[in-house]
Design an enzyme around this catalytic site. Structure first.
Site, PDB file in Angstrom:
ATOM      1  N   CYS A 135     -49.575  -9.392 -19.418  1.00  0.00           N
ATOM      2  CA  CYS A 135     -49.005  -8.168 -18.859  1.00  0.00           C
ATOM      3  C   CYS A 135     -49.848  -7.757 -17.648  1.00  0.00           C
ATOM      4  CB  CYS A 135     -49.011  -7.051 -19.905  1.00  0.00           C
ATOM      5  SG  CYS A 135     -48.515  -5.439 -19.222  1.00  0.00           S
ATOM      6  N   ASP A 149     -48.423 -11.648 -23.486  1.00  0.00           N
ATOM      7  CA  ASP A 149     -46.994 -11.558 -23.780  1.00  0.00           C
ATOM      8  C   ASP A 149     -46.529 -12.927 -24.233  1.00  0.00           C
ATOM      9  OD1 ASP A 149     -46.445  -8.856 -23.101  1.00  0.00           O
ATOM     10  OD2 ASP A 149     -46.463  -9.376 -20.983  1.00  0.00           O
TER      11      ASP A 149
END
Length: 153
Positions: free
Chosen positions: A51, A58
């Protein structure tokens, strides 16, 4: 940068993870059946990126389908390219579309699609889909086979 001949710089070699997606070298090989329309699929169930705001990891399940023309992507170079996102900060939409555009630029396929099925961030899963071209008549492109996110439901 693409290699257009059989000289592949990564296949069969010990190669480290590229520092970034921009520095990753995607390679291609000639399609042995350029006169035939068919779908090639890569499934990436453990894709990771970072992120760009929080620095937290992620995770996504990617499905890449394409109808090749003259070129196929060399799979080791694809794996290294996708792995280069592990330390790359970008939003889900950017990662998914960037991968698609980079592969289309390399391969010049007859048709291409990528589905990015991202696991929840902040309680909301984000799915991102990008397509290039129109599926040729008579070509079977199966469903990508990833169920919509349902949590524990």
């Amino acid at each position: 940068m693409a290699h257009e001949d059989q000289h592949l710089s990564q296949l069969g070699q010990s190669v480290g993870i590229p520092e970034s997606p921009e520095k990753a070298e995607l390679e291609r090989v000639p399609n042995p059946h350029p006169d035939t329309n068919y779908v090639a699929r890569f499934t990436v169930p453990e894709f990771t990126s970072i992120c760009p705001v929080t620095g937290q990891p992620d995770f996504a399940h990617l499905v890449i389908d394409y109808v090749p023309d003259q070129w196929l992507v060399e799979s080791k170079s694809l794996k290294l390219f996708l792995t280069s996102f592990r330390n790359h900060g970008a939003f889900h939409e950017d990662c998914t579309v960037h991968i698609g555009k980079r592969l289309v630029d390399l391969l010049e396929p007859r048709w291409f699609r990528i589905g990015g099925y991202w696991y929840p961030r902040g309680g909301i899963p984000i799915d991102v889909f990008w397509q290039y071209g129109t599926l040729p008549d008579g070509v079977w492109a199966p469903d990508q086979g990833v169920a919509p996110y349902r949590g524990r439901g």
